[in-house]
Scaffold this motif. Structure first.
Motif, PDB file in Angstrom:
ATOM      1  N   SER A   1     -59.544  45.582 123.696  1.00 38.95           N
ATOM      2  CA  SER A   1     -60.632  46.085 122.863  1.00 38.95           C
ATOM      3  C   SER A   1     -60.648  45.320 121.547  1.00 38.95           C
ATOM      4  O   SER A   1     -59.660  44.668 121.173  1.00 38.95           O
ATOM      5  CB  SER A   1     -60.466  47.582 122.586  1.00 38.95           C
ATOM      6  OG  SER A   1     -59.363  47.816 121.718  1.00 38.95           O
TER       7      SER A   1
ATOM      8  N   PHE B   1     -49.433  49.049 122.915  1.00 43.37           N
ATOM      9  CA  PHE B   1     -50.422  49.894 122.251  1.00 43.37           C
ATOM     10  C   PHE B   1     -50.301  51.354 122.647  1.00 43.37           C
ATOM     11  O   PHE B   1     -51.014  52.207 122.105  1.00 43.37           O
ATOM     12  CB  PHE B   1     -51.841  49.391 122.554  1.00 43.37           C
ATOM     13  CG  PHE B   1     -52.168  48.074 121.901  1.00 43.37           C
ATOM     14  CD1 PHE B   1     -52.557  48.019 120.575  1.00 43.37           C
ATOM     15  CD2 PHE B   1     -52.075  46.889 122.622  1.00 43.37           C
ATOM     16  CE1 PHE B   1     -52.856  46.811 119.967  1.00 43.37           C
ATOM     17  CE2 PHE B   1     -52.367  45.667 122.025  1.00 43.37           C
ATOM     18  CZ  PHE B   1     -52.750  45.630 120.686  1.00 43.37           C
TER      19      PHE B   1
ATOM     20  N   VAL C   1     -55.780  44.765 115.261  1.00 44.85           N
ATOM     21  CA  VAL C   1     -54.409  45.225 114.978  1.00 44.85           C
ATOM     22  C   VAL C   1     -53.423  44.093 115.242  1.00 44.85           C
ATOM     23  O   VAL C   1     -52.510  43.829 114.439  1.00 44.85           O
ATOM     24  CB  VAL C   1     -54.059  46.459 115.825  1.00 44.85           C
ATOM     25  CG1 VAL C   1     -52.571  46.772 115.722  1.00 44.85           C
ATOM     26  CG2 VAL C   1     -54.870  47.664 115.385  1.00 44.85           C
ATOM     27  N   ALA C   2     -53.587  43.394 116.372  1.00 43.12           N
ATOM     28  CA  ALA C   2     -52.681  42.299 116.719  1.00 43.12           C
ATOM     29  C   ALA C   2     -52.732  41.185 115.682  1.00 43.12           C
ATOM     30  O   ALA C   2     -51.699  40.650 115.271  1.00 43.12           O
ATOM     31  CB  ALA C   2     -53.038  41.749 118.100  1.00 43.12           C
TER      32      ALA C   2
ATOM     33  N   ASP D   1     -60.695  46.649 118.538  1.00 36.65           N
ATOM     34  CA  ASP D   1     -59.756  47.265 117.611  1.00 36.65           C
ATOM     35  C   ASP D   1     -58.329  46.777 117.852  1.00 36.65           C
ATOM     36  O   ASP D   1     -57.580  46.498 116.911  1.00 36.65           O
ATOM     37  CB  ASP D   1     -59.808  48.785 117.730  1.00 36.65           C
ATOM     38  CG  ASP D   1     -61.093  49.376 117.167  1.00 36.65           C
ATOM     39  OD1 ASP D   1     -61.756  48.670 116.370  1.00 36.65           O
ATOM     40  OD2 ASP D   1     -61.438  50.517 117.541  1.00 36.65           O
ATOM     41  N   GLN D   2     -57.937  46.667 119.123  1.00 39.06           N
ATOM     42  CA  GLN D   2     -56.601  46.167 119.434  1.00 39.06           C
ATOM     43  C   GLN D   2     -56.433  44.726 118.961  1.00 39.06           C
ATOM     44  O   GLN D   2     -55.362  44.351 118.455  1.00 39.06           O
ATOM     45  CB  GLN D   2     -56.340  46.261 120.934  1.00 39.06           C
ATOM     46  CG  GLN D   2     -56.139  47.673 121.448  1.00 39.06           C
ATOM     47  CD  GLN D   2     -55.845  47.715 122.934  1.00 39.06           C
ATOM     48  OE1 GLN D   2     -55.883  46.687 123.618  1.00 39.06           O
ATOM     49  NE2 GLN D   2     -55.541  48.900 123.451  1.00 39.06           N
TER      50      GLN D   2
ATOM     51  N   PRO E   1     -49.017  51.120 116.915  1.00 38.58           N
ATOM     52  CA  PRO E   1     -48.851  49.814 117.561  1.00 38.58           C
ATOM     53  C   PRO E   1     -48.649  48.680 116.570  1.00 38.58           C
ATOM     54  O   PRO E   1     -47.969  47.698 116.880  1.00 38.58           O
ATOM     55  CB  PRO E   1     -50.141  49.643 118.361  1.00 38.58           C
ATOM     56  CG  PRO E   1     -51.112  50.592 117.756  1.00 38.58           C
ATOM     57  CD  PRO E   1     -50.316  51.736 117.234  1.00 38.58           C
ATOM     58  N   TYR E   2     -49.224  48.806 115.365  1.00 42.26           N
ATOM     59  CA  TYR E   2     -49.019  47.760 114.358  1.00 42.26           C
ATOM     60  C   TYR E   2     -47.534  47.578 114.077  1.00 42.26           C
ATOM     61  O   TYR E   2     -47.027  46.447 114.007  1.00 42.26           O
ATOM     62  CB  TYR E   2     -49.756  48.117 113.065  1.00 42.26           C
ATOM     63  CG  TYR E   2     -49.432  47.180 111.924  1.00 42.26           C
ATOM     64  CD1 TYR E   2     -50.170  46.018 111.729  1.00 42.26           C
ATOM     65  CD2 TYR E   2     -48.367  47.434 111.054  1.00 42.26           C
ATOM     66  CE1 TYR E   2     -49.866  45.137 110.687  1.00 42.26           C
ATOM     67  CE2 TYR E   2     -48.051  46.566 110.027  1.00 42.26           C
ATOM     68  CZ  TYR E   2     -48.811  45.419 109.848  1.00 42.26           C
ATOM     69  OH  TYR E   2     -48.487  44.546 108.823  1.00 42.26           O
TER      70      TYR E   2
ATOM     71  N   GLN F   1     -49.993  44.885 127.151  1.00 45.32           N
ATOM     72  CA  GLN F   1     -50.793  45.962 126.569  1.00 45.32           C
ATOM     73  C   GLN F   1     -50.000  47.238 126.340  1.00 45.32           C
ATOM     74  O   GLN F   1     -50.434  48.112 125.585  1.00 45.32           O
ATOM     75  CB  GLN F   1     -51.982  46.274 127.492  1.00 45.32           C
ATOM     76  CG  GLN F   1     -53.166  45.352 127.293  1.00 45.32           C
ATOM     77  CD  GLN F   1     -54.376  45.850 128.054  1.00 45.32           C
ATOM     78  OE1 GLN F   1     -54.540  45.566 129.221  1.00 45.32           O
ATOM     79  NE2 GLN F   1     -55.234  46.593 127.383  1.00 45.32           N
TER      80      GLN F   1
ATOM     81  N   VAL G   1     -54.748  42.184 124.672  1.00 47.70           N
ATOM     82  CA  VAL G   1     -55.595  43.232 124.112  1.00 47.70           C
ATOM     83  C   VAL G   1     -56.757  43.503 125.062  1.00 47.70           C
ATOM     84  O   VAL G   1     -57.160  42.634 125.840  1.00 47.70           O
ATOM     85  CB  VAL G   1     -56.138  42.839 122.720  1.00 47.70           C
ATOM     86  CG1 VAL G   1     -54.990  42.574 121.750  1.00 47.70           C
ATOM     87  CG2 VAL G   1     -57.051  41.616 122.807  1.00 47.70           C
TER      88      VAL G   1
END
Length: 307
Positions: free
Chosen positions: A43, A253, A49-50, A45-46, A258-259, A250, A41
């Motif tokens: 960020s 994403f 999500v992960a 936010d990423q 991406p989820y 990465q 990741v």
């Protein structure tokens, strides 16, 4: 793989004594990631999500920069700290090969694992970090059995067998490296003691770790695959080839959802022997994979290189 008992490196009474043998503690910490997917990741936010998609850990890296040049280094420490505060899963950060000061800094800010990564850059062409000098478990890359066992000798608590790093979704390089490592282990298992000496010299491997690998029928530490893993089928392939888990780049994403992609890959790792679950996890991912096609020119170049 996830259901197997924990592996240990040394067959001595010290292996359970984390004071006299702290390396065993680091190997045990790496065991916690078995049967999971580590997501790269860049960020906060990423990272969230992960985590919500079921990743066992996140690997923090700097955001990709188009047409970037120069040397890649350890990630932005502010970003690492933000992600570590925001998520409840382990946080991994990269240092350059041989750059023990970057590793010292990452340990000081409290990352859970350090990836001494040839993927970003090599700081010392002649030496790897002496990982026994650190409390934090290290992850190291390899493309052969000899490389893997030498990194373990230096103190690596997890091995990452590396494939392509371009983010194209081409898993061929990863399969090639995994089959090389696993093939050597199968050859080793059928050798008598006299042949093992010659095999250790041939692969430039520490003799005691070659014996340990022969006895266990696998690498003595947790073994993940990395590179080109972008579908549930890719992840299941790595697991069926004998890995304990996967790294996801990465590129996952670069899609609308991406989820969905990450969750599908996580399910692929956990249910790698169930084709029905894999089929269910792979449904409706066609649109998400649209940007990860390998063009014909690259396929031809790949074939010419291996010819």
């Amino acid at each position: 793989m996830a259901e197997e008992s924990a592996v240990t490196l040394y067959s001595t009474s010290l292996v359970a004594d984390t004071i006299k043998n702290p390396f065993s503690l680091k190997v045990g910490m790496a065991q916690m990631l078995r049967g999971g997917a580590i997501v790269e990741v860049s960020s906060l936010d990423q990272a969230k999500v992960a985590e919500s998609a079921g990743a066992c850990a996140v690997l923090v890296s700097d955001p990709p920069r188009p047409n970037a040049c120069g040397i890649s280094r350890m990630p932005d420490l502010v970003l690492v700290k933000e992600i570590k505060r925001a998520v409840s899963i382990p946080v991994v950060a990269r240092s350059r090969v041989g750059h023990f000061v970057e590793s010292q800094i990452l340990e000081a800010i409290g990352v859970d694992y350090i990836d001494e990564s040839e993927v970003i850059a090599v700081a010392d062409e002649g030496n790897f970090v002496n990982k026994h000098n650190f409390r934090t478990p290290f992850i190291c890359g390899c493309k052969s059995l000899g490389q893997a066992l030498n990194r373990i000798r230096e103190g690596a608590a997890m091995i990452r067998t590396q494939g392509e790093v371009a983010g194209s979704g081409n898993i061929a390089e990863t399969v090639k490296s995994i089959r090389s490592v696993m093939g050597d282990i199968r050859v080793l298992n059928n050798m008598d003691e006299d042949e093992v000496f010659a095999f250790a010299r041939k692969t430039s491997s520490p003799y005691d770790l070659i014996l340990q690998t022969k006895q266990m029928g696998r690498l003595p530490v947790v073994h993940f695959a990395a590179g080109g893993i972008v579908t549930p089928a890719d992840a299941a392939l790595m697991m069926q080839l004998g890995c304990d888990g996967v790294f996801i780049g990465q590129e996952v994403f670069d899609c609308l959802d991406p989820y969905k992609r990450i969750h599908g890959i996580v399910r692929g790792v956990r249910h790698y022997t169930d084709p029905h679950v894999l089929a269910e996890s792979s449904c409706e991912l066609a649109d998400e994979m649209a940007g990860l096609r390998i063009n014909q020119e690259r396929i031809e170049q790949f074939g010419e290189r291996d010819a």
